[in-house]
Design a protein around this motif. Structure first.
Motif, PDB file in Angstrom:
ATOM      1  N   HIS A   1       0.822  -1.202   0.000  1.00  6.46           N
ATOM      2  CA  HIS A   1       0.000   0.000   0.000  1.00  6.46           C
ATOM      3  C   HIS A   1       0.861   1.259   0.000  1.00  6.46           C
TER       4      HIS A   1
ATOM      5  N   ALA B   1      -0.083   5.157   1.202  1.00  2.00           N
ATOM      6  CA  ALA B   1      -1.095   6.016   1.805  1.00  2.00           C
ATOM      7  C   ALA B   1      -0.662   7.470   1.697  1.00  2.00           C
TER       8      ALA B   1
ATOM      9  N   LEU C   1      -5.416   5.774  -0.603  1.00  2.00           N
ATOM     10  CA  LEU C   1      -4.944   4.506  -0.046  1.00  2.00           C
ATOM     11  C   LEU C   1      -4.877   3.518  -1.210  1.00  2.00           C
ATOM     12  N   ASP C   2      -3.731   3.491  -1.860  1.00  2.90           N
ATOM     13  CA  ASP C   2      -3.565   2.761  -3.114  1.00  2.90           C
ATOM     14  C   ASP C   2      -2.874   1.428  -2.857  1.00  2.90           C
ATOM     15  N   CYS C   3      -3.248   0.424  -3.638  1.00  2.00           N
ATOM     16  CA  CYS C   3      -2.796  -0.941  -3.352  1.00  2.00           C
ATOM     17  C   CYS C   3      -2.395  -1.661  -4.626  1.00  2.00           C
TER      18      CYS C   3
ATOM     19  N   GLN D   1     -10.631  -3.503  -1.517  1.00  2.00           N
ATOM     20  CA  GLN D   1     -11.189  -2.273  -0.959  1.00  2.00           C
ATOM     21  C   GLN D   1     -11.646  -2.476   0.478  1.00  2.00           C
TER      22      GLN D   1
ATOM     23  N   SER E   1      -8.715  -3.027   2.887  1.00  2.00           N
ATOM     24  CA  SER E   1      -7.993  -1.774   3.117  1.00  2.00           C
ATOM     25  C   SER E   1      -8.756  -0.881   4.089  1.00  2.00           C
TER      26      SER E   1
ATOM     27  N   MET F   1      -9.240   4.748  -4.099  1.00  2.00           N
ATOM     28  CA  MET F   1      -8.182   3.742  -4.093  1.00  2.00           C
ATOM     29  C   MET F   1      -7.836   3.368  -5.528  1.00  2.00           C
TER      30      MET F   1
ATOM     31  N   ILE G   1      -6.123   0.561  -7.530  1.00  2.00           N
ATOM     32  CA  ILE G   1      -5.823  -0.840  -7.219  1.00  2.00           C
ATOM     33  C   ILE G   1      -5.227  -1.508  -8.450  1.00  2.00           C
TER      34      ILE G   1
ATOM     35  N   SER H   1      -2.321  -2.024   4.818  1.00  2.00           N
ATOM     36  CA  SER H   1      -2.947  -0.699   4.736  1.00  2.00           C
ATOM     37  C   SER H   1      -2.724   0.122   5.993  1.00  2.00           C
TER      38      SER H   1
END
Length: 785
Positions: free
Chosen positions: A649, A651, A667-669, A687, A690, A728, A730, A755
């Motif tokens: 992640h 953030a 908050l990217d994953c 999602q 997270s 997000m 993803i 996360s």
């Protein structure tokens, strides 16, 4: 003998449609409409609390107000004399074993001599109205001799500490010893970390309906995660055989680990068998906080050493997990925290001690991430501190030490499928950043984009932005030699002129989309459009728990294997009827020449329905993944886990450093899922996971003081809303695991692990503070505690 099923109804008496039938064309790799989706978003879906049956009565539980006390006496006479009351039961009324537990039967169905936590069940009442039952329960007079509770998990291990259980306060101590016991490094950082107690906060409270069958047995309709382990424990408490205790899955309103343990299961059955009437039990929101296990709070000390070139040399850790009053799944949580306590990094020397401890705090057990969440908060904070001490970029430092396929973990186990840790980190680092933070309250500024939101507390003054990264990993499935399997029964027949596949498993659908996956697998393997999913019950063999990110892997594997057997039987039948040897295939309701056979111009050989005729083909398969093994008790070495899953992640957080308020801006994953059988469901799992990590990072904590829960409500226990969850980005990677069906890799838990640490890393970057506990509170930022 089984009893008629209760009819689930919504308020107003409208029956809920059957969510288990679908004729849409979604195959593996597609994202078909979920058969239960419309019902849930329109409010028509029937949950456990919606169950109803004629002549049913209501059960309630009397719970201890004290975390630790001796029961001197109990007087139930006033409760029994209450008009409308059918039964009042105590521990002596339990006909079988007055003890249950997932791994250790250490928890009484009803306490008889001592209570070990505030909220422990002491008595049951059944009445013809829930309010009458509640008022009667208040009339039960329990004489308690209050004792001092044991609440500190570290102090509890002192030999002189009072014993929560006769055998002492240690549930499990797992040691990991790898490499040099006395390593030396150029740069050393130490840190102590604290993780608060988190609640699963599922929106559907515990509920169920027990129906006596008139011959001494009982049918239980219950919202749960694991029908067969529930059945085993209920049978032991009732002193009945499995064929006398039949469980069916009621609609589940979320789980996240909190429904692995029993709640009202035995209680409702006891009351039903005692009164001869159907008994319904539904917990209030407050009672739910006392009626299920929570995430283990933890105290963790880490020491990391590295060479000046940035190569990790060693990790040392002491992890104390507060298991509360009963064991639940604490031994397995300890195993995860220890065996993966060094993080997804190559570390040649590892010295970890993990302890699970009994206290008089609320019982703790399974929750999404299961031991790895606690460890990851510590080891990821350490990685940032070590990178700073070395003068290295935190992403570069992690990538330099990242696991990859072929790496050896802390237990000596070699990672034998994809481990794209560095790639995941690089991918999230390369994602575009959001627009800069607002400075000052410009005209038209949306307050929802500022720390404090619509509370209108911050106008953009003193906002600092931080960016943080974290990566984590999680074992998939049950470990350490546990016999991890699932059972699937698949039937193929012609109904109304069309081929229909029927799939029966006991795997609990708790909202994750398992019904859809079972349908997709059957459509793909059998080439039919219509797949019926039989309601989940104990009428088929166990599927294990809906936990450990395992159901798509294990139950998916079982459904696939059963479909393959059905398909081979169909092919044998077709070869006999057509007198045609060679390879065959199924698709679009037709039988086709298979690869390498005489293609016959690419024409189908006939319809499945026409060739099957009146024949019914049914196969039941008990499917297992490759075995795991217990670790060595002295070194923790061994092949403990069947599979690992990885997520990273990034953030972005805006912090009002004056008020201690913050806004998670992004908050990217990036996550490797092996193969996305249902891409939309995969994104939804990432999602949701997270969001739960965000909750633990900045808002969610069960406040426990002297063994007492201080905030058992959604008024005071805060969970993220749509206003708290940011956009997000993803990135789903698909590196198939050669050992898994379709190459799948568990999805649900990894995003919860990485996360939270990423968010706290971003807060540290924004404030310069050395934050060492979660959730981060405003006064941790302002220094006004």
């Amino acid at each position: 003998m089984s009893t008629p099923a209760p009819v689930p109804v919504r308020p107003g008496g409208r029956p809920a449609a059957d969510p288990g039938t679908s004729s849409s064309s979604g195959l593996i790799g597609a994202s078909p409409t979920r058969p239960d989706g419309r019902l849930k978003v329109t409010g028509e879906f029937a949950y456990g609390s919606d169950l109803w049956m004629d002549e049913m009565i209501w059960g309630v539980t009397l719970r201890s107000p004290y975390p630790h006390a001796v029961i001197k006496s109990v007087d139930i006479s006033a409760a029994l004399a209450t008009s409308g009351v059918y039964a009042v039961l105590l521990g002596d009324d339990v006909p079988g074993q007055n003890a249950y537990g997932l791994e250790h039967a250490d928890q009484p169905v009803l306490a008889t001599e001592v209570v070990r936590y505030a909220g422990e069940p002491v008595a049951l009442v059944a009445a013809d109205h829930p309010e009458i039952a509640r008022q009667a329960a208040k009339k039960i007079a329990v004489d308690y001799e209050v004792a001092e509770p044991v609440t500190d998990p570290v102090a509890a291990l002192d030999p002189a500490a009072p014993q929560v259980h006769p055998g002492g306060n240690l549930v499990r101590h797992l040691k990991i010893r790898k490499g040099d016991p006395h390593p030396r490094a150029d740069v050393v950082v130490t840190g102590s970390y604290q993780i608060g107690m988190q609640d699963q906060a599922f929106l559907g409270p515990e509920a169920g309906l027990a129906v006596p069958d008139g011959t001494g047995g009982v049918d239980l309709y219950v919202s749960t995660q694991w029908l067969h382990v529930d059945q085993r424990q209920v049978c032991a408490a009732l002193g009945l055989r499995p064929d006398q205790v039949r469980l069916s899955l009621a609609g589940v309103g979320g789980a996240f680990g909190g429904r692995e343990d029993l709640s009202m299961h035995v209680h409702a059955c006891l009351l039903a068998l005692h009164t001869g009437k159907p008994v319904k039990m539904v917990y209030s929101r407050e009672e739910s906080f006392f009626g299920h296990v929570h995430r283990h709070p933890a105290l963790i000390s880490y020491e990391h050493g590295a060479n000046r070139d940035g190569q990790l040399v060693y990790v040392k850790a002491a992890i104390h997990l507060d298991g509360g009053a009963y064991a639940s799944s604490t031994p397995a949580v300890v195993a995860n925290a220890a065996t993966m306590g060094a993080g997804p990094y190559v570390v040649p020397n590892v010295h970890i001690d993990a302890y699970g401890v009994y206290t008089n705090n609320p019982p703790c057990g399974a929750m999404r991430g299961f031991g790895n969440v606690q460890a990851a908060f510590g080891y990821e904070a350490q990685m940032d501190r070590l990178a700073a001490a070395l003068g290295l970029d935190p992403v570069d430092f992690r990538c330099q030490n990242a696991m990859e396929m072929g790496s050896s973990g802390p237990t000596g186990q070699v990672v034998d499928s994809a481990a794209p840790v560095a790639e995941l980190l690089r991918r999230v680092a390369a994602m575009p950043l959001p627009a800069p933070a607002a400075v000052g309250l410009a005209e038209g500024t949306d307050l929802r984009q500022l720390p404090g939101g619509v509370g209108n507390t911050t106008h953009g003054e003193g906002i600092a932005r931080g960016v943080g990264f974290a990566v984590g990993y999680k074992n998939v499935g049950f470990s350490e030699g546990f016999d991890d399997y699932s059972t699937a029964r698949v039937r193929l027949e012609v109904v109304a002129g069309e081929p229909v596949a029927t799939v029966h498993t006991a795997a609990a659908e708790v909202g994750q989309g398992l019904i859809t996956i079972e349908q997709q697998i059957a459509r793909t393997e059998l080439g039919v459009a219509t797949v019926v999913i039989v309601p989940k019950d104990t009428g088929v063999g166990s599927a294990g728990s809906t936990s450990a990110s395992r159901q798509t892997y294990v139950t998916g594997g079982a459904v696939k294997a059963a479909c393959e057997r059905v398909r081979e039987q169909l092919f044998t039948l077709v070869r006999q009827r057509l007198e045609r040897p060679g390879e065959l295939a199924l698709a679009d309701g037709q039988v086709w020449p298979g690869p390498g056979s005489d293609a016959s111009g690419g024409q189908p050989l006939g319809s499945i329905a026409g060739l099957l005729g009146e024949t019914i083909i049914e196969e039941t398969v008990e499917w297992r993944h490759r075995p795991t093994f217990p670790v060595d008790p002295e070194t923790g070495q061994g092949f403990a886990h069947v599979q690992y899953a990885f997520a990273a992640h990034r953030a972005v957080v805006d912090v009002d450093t004056d008020l201690g308020l913050l806004k998670v801006v992004a908050l990217d994953c990036a996550q490797d899922v092996g193969r996305a059988l249902n891409p939309q469901a995969v994104v939804g799992q990432i999602q949701g996971g997270s969001a739960q990590g965000l909750g633990l990072a900045v808002m969610e904590e069960i406040q426990v003081k002297d063994g007492m829960i201080r905030n058992p409500s959604f008024t005071d226990y805060l969970i993220p809303t749509i206003l708290d969850v940011p956009p997000m980005m993803i990135d789903v990677l698909e590196y198939p695991d050669p050992h898994a069906p379709y190459g799948v890799r568990g999805v649900g838990e990894p995003p919860t692990i990485s996360s939270g640490p990423a968010i706290v890393a971003a807060i540290r970057a924004a404030t310069g503070l050395d934050l060492h506990r979660v959730p981060v509170r405003p006064d941790d930022i302002t220094g006004t505690a």
